[in-house]
Every structure is written in structure tokens, then in C-alpha cells.
Design a protein around this motif. Structure first.
Motif, mmCIF file in Angstrom:
data_model
loop_
_atom_site.group_PDB
_atom_site.id
_atom_site.type_symbol
_atom_site.label_atom_id
_atom_site.label_comp_id
_atom_site.label_asym_id
_atom_site.label_seq_id
_atom_site.Cartn_x
_atom_site.Cartn_y
_atom_site.Cartn_z
ATOM 1 N N LEU A 38 0.814 -1.051 0.043
ATOM 2 C CA LEU A 38 0.131 0.105 -0.081
ATOM 3 C C LEU A 38 0.880 1.301 0.156
ATOM 4 C CD1 LEU A 38 -3.100 1.057 0.352
ATOM 5 C CD2 LEU A 38 -2.255 1.280 2.831
ATOM 6 N N VAL A 39 0.537 2.180 -0.756
ATOM 7 C CA VAL A 39 1.187 3.460 -0.997
ATOM 8 C C VAL A 39 0.255 4.760 -0.909
ATOM 9 C CG1 VAL A 39 2.562 4.915 -2.475
ATOM 10 C CG2 VAL A 39 3.013 2.433 -2.615
ATOM 11 N N TYR A 40 0.599 5.562 0.149
ATOM 12 C CA TYR A 40 -0.427 6.642 0.555
ATOM 13 C C TYR A 40 0.406 7.916 0.671
ATOM 14 C CZ TYR A 40 -0.635 5.199 5.316
ATOM 15 O OH TYR A 40 -0.083 4.749 6.595
ATOM 16 N N TRP A 59 -4.214 10.292 0.681
ATOM 17 C CA TRP A 59 -4.438 9.838 -0.787
ATOM 18 C C TRP A 59 -3.880 8.579 -1.215
ATOM 19 C CZ3 TRP A 59 -7.804 12.792 -3.285
ATOM 20 C CH2 TRP A 59 -8.157 14.205 -2.916
ATOM 21 N N MET A 60 -4.771 7.600 -1.829
ATOM 22 C CA MET A 60 -4.088 6.386 -1.976
ATOM 23 C C MET A 60 -3.669 6.270 -3.497
ATOM 24 S SD MET A 60 -4.981 5.709 1.014
ATOM 25 C CE MET A 60 -4.447 4.096 1.290
ATOM 26 N N ILE A 61 -2.399 5.509 -3.873
ATOM 27 C CA ILE A 61 -2.274 5.041 -5.047
ATOM 28 C C ILE A 61 -3.038 3.929 -5.449
ATOM 29 C CG2 ILE A 61 -0.420 4.289 -6.675
ATOM 30 C CD1 ILE A 61 1.542 6.411 -5.627
ATOM 31 N N SER A 66 1.168 -0.891 -10.937
ATOM 32 C CA SER A 66 0.837 -0.469 -12.331
ATOM 33 C C SER A 66 1.813 0.483 -12.807
ATOM 34 C CB SER A 66 -0.706 -0.093 -12.618
ATOM 35 O OG SER A 66 -0.765 1.217 -11.913
ATOM 36 N N LEU A 67 2.027 0.571 -14.200
ATOM 37 C CA LEU A 67 2.793 1.772 -14.709
ATOM 38 C C LEU A 67 2.328 3.217 -14.165
ATOM 39 C CD1 LEU A 67 4.920 2.963 -16.435
ATOM 40 C CD2 LEU A 67 3.378 2.993 -18.315
ATOM 41 N N THR A 68 1.094 3.156 -14.100
ATOM 42 C CA THR A 68 0.384 4.807 -13.416
ATOM 43 C C THR A 68 0.683 4.892 -12.129
ATOM 44 O OG1 THR A 68 -1.175 4.616 -15.121
ATOM 45 C CG2 THR A 68 -1.519 5.864 -13.375
ATOM 46 N N GLY A 69 0.709 3.670 -11.468
ATOM 47 C CA GLY A 69 1.057 3.802 -10.121
ATOM 48 C C GLY A 69 2.339 3.895 -9.684
ATOM 49 N N ILE A 103 -6.221 8.421 -5.765
ATOM 50 C CA ILE A 103 -5.675 9.328 -6.932
ATOM 51 C C ILE A 103 -6.199 9.182 -8.208
ATOM 52 C CG2 ILE A 103 -3.561 10.529 -7.381
ATOM 53 C CD1 ILE A 103 -2.242 9.918 -4.965
ATOM 54 N N ASP A 104 -6.811 10.217 -8.924
ATOM 55 C CA ASP A 104 -6.675 10.249 -10.300
ATOM 56 C C ASP A 104 -5.693 10.676 -11.138
ATOM 57 O OD1 ASP A 104 -8.110 9.431 -12.756
ATOM 58 O OD2 ASP A 104 -9.237 11.358 -12.732
ATOM 59 N N TYR A 105 -5.145 11.952 -10.596
ATOM 60 C CA TYR A 105 -4.081 12.354 -11.621
ATOM 61 C C TYR A 105 -3.486 13.417 -10.335
ATOM 62 C CZ TYR A 105 -7.400 16.379 -12.915
ATOM 63 O OH TYR A 105 -8.142 17.402 -13.011
ATOM 64 N N ILE A 106 -2.222 13.796 -10.668
ATOM 65 C CA ILE A 106 -1.300 14.542 -10.017
ATOM 66 C C ILE A 106 -0.592 15.735 -10.627
ATOM 67 C CG2 ILE A 106 0.831 14.501 -8.429
ATOM 68 C CD1 ILE A 106 0.363 11.645 -8.013
ATOM 69 N N ILE A 107 -0.792 17.147 -10.448
ATOM 70 C CA ILE A 107 -0.253 18.062 -11.071
ATOM 71 C C ILE A 107 1.086 18.395 -10.374
ATOM 72 C CG2 ILE A 107 -0.609 20.269 -12.081
ATOM 73 C CD1 ILE A 107 -3.424 19.537 -12.197
ATOM 74 N N ILE A 108 2.147 18.434 -10.885
ATOM 75 C CA ILE A 108 3.419 18.944 -10.362
ATOM 76 C C ILE A 108 3.540 20.644 -10.623
ATOM 77 C CG2 ILE A 108 5.908 18.884 -9.805
ATOM 78 C CD1 ILE A 108 4.292 16.343 -9.150
ATOM 79 N N ASN A 109 3.252 21.317 -9.778
ATOM 80 C CA ASN A 109 3.344 22.729 -9.837
ATOM 81 C C ASN A 109 4.740 23.328 -10.180
ATOM 82 O OD1 ASN A 109 0.341 23.229 -9.813
ATOM 83 N ND2 ASN A 109 0.510 22.538 -7.687
ATOM 84 N N SER A 110 4.986 24.181 -10.898
ATOM 85 C CA SER A 110 6.379 24.794 -11.026
ATOM 86 C C SER A 110 6.620 25.688 -9.983
ATOM 87 C CB SER A 110 6.513 25.628 -12.190
ATOM 88 O OG SER A 110 5.510 26.804 -12.291
ATOM 89 N N LYS A 111 7.936 25.734 -9.533
ATOM 90 C CA LYS A 111 8.492 26.407 -8.570
ATOM 91 C C LYS A 111 8.302 28.038 -8.697
ATOM 92 C CE LYS A 111 11.701 23.932 -5.567
ATOM 93 N NZ LYS A 111 12.715 23.769 -5.174
#
Length: 111
Positions: A38-40, A59-61, A66-69, A103-111
């Protein structure tokens, strides 16, 4: 008939999105359990619109094998290491663990 089916699909997708949670902040903790894989993740800030099943703030992966996970885990670790802010959007369900939204999707915001 096709038009009615298409409109029904749009309304269905919109209703799912309405019950999906979201949260923006820095990655506080990434927890990986050896017992079951389990990854959260825990993120700073306040979650919004989480479904009723998501009684905890993590939030849970959904599928860590899977590749997405694996991509999600790598993105979260990279964001944590770089102190970047992330935005997490859930999928409105708690299938991987009964009290944390997947989690459906993750956005990495710029610094």
C-alpha cells in the motif's frame, strides 16, 4: 438515440467529478507499507469535496504495481525532494483502501 446516449455519458462523468476530492500543497509524507504494498500520501493544505468514504486526509495510489501507480509514486517523491507544490485530484472512490480516496491524477506545479 446516439445524441441521448452521449449526453447521458457527459452527465454521468460530470456527476463523478462533482464527488471527487482535490487538494493542493506540499508532499508531507509518502508511506509505503511492506505488508501489502500500500502506498499513500499526505499533503499540506486542506482537501475539498472528498467522497464520504474518504474519512482520512491521505490519498491512495490505486494500483502501486501498475505503470501509472509507479509514475505517480515517482512524481510524488520528486516533488517532495524538490519542495514543489502538487495538486491531487481524486477519482471519487476508495477502492485501494476503504477510508482514503484513490488518486486520479497529480499535477506538479512549477516553483
Amino acid at each position: 438515440m446516439k445524441k441521448l446516449t452521449f449526453l447521458s455519458l457527459i452527465y454521468f462523468c460530470a456527476s463523478i467529478a462533482a464527488f471527487a476530492g482535490s487538494q493542493s500543497g506540499q508532499v508531507k509524507n509518502v508511506i509505503i507499507r511492506a505488508s501489502d504494498g500500500l502506498v499513500y500520501v499526505e499533503v499540506t493544505g486542506t482537501a475539498e469535496n472528498k467522497p464520504g468514504c474518504a474519512t482520512h486526509s491521505y490519498w491512495m495510489i490505486k494500483d502501486e504495481k501498475s505503470l501509472t501507480g509507479r509514475q505517480q509514486l515517482a512524481s510524488l517523491l520528486l516533488a517532495q525532494a524538490n519542495g514543489q507544490t502538487v495538486s491531487i485530484i481524486g477519482n471519487g472512490s476508495c477502492t485501494r483502501w476503504s477510508d482514503g480516496e484513490d488518486i486520479d491524477y497529480i499535477i506538479i506545479n512549477s516553483k
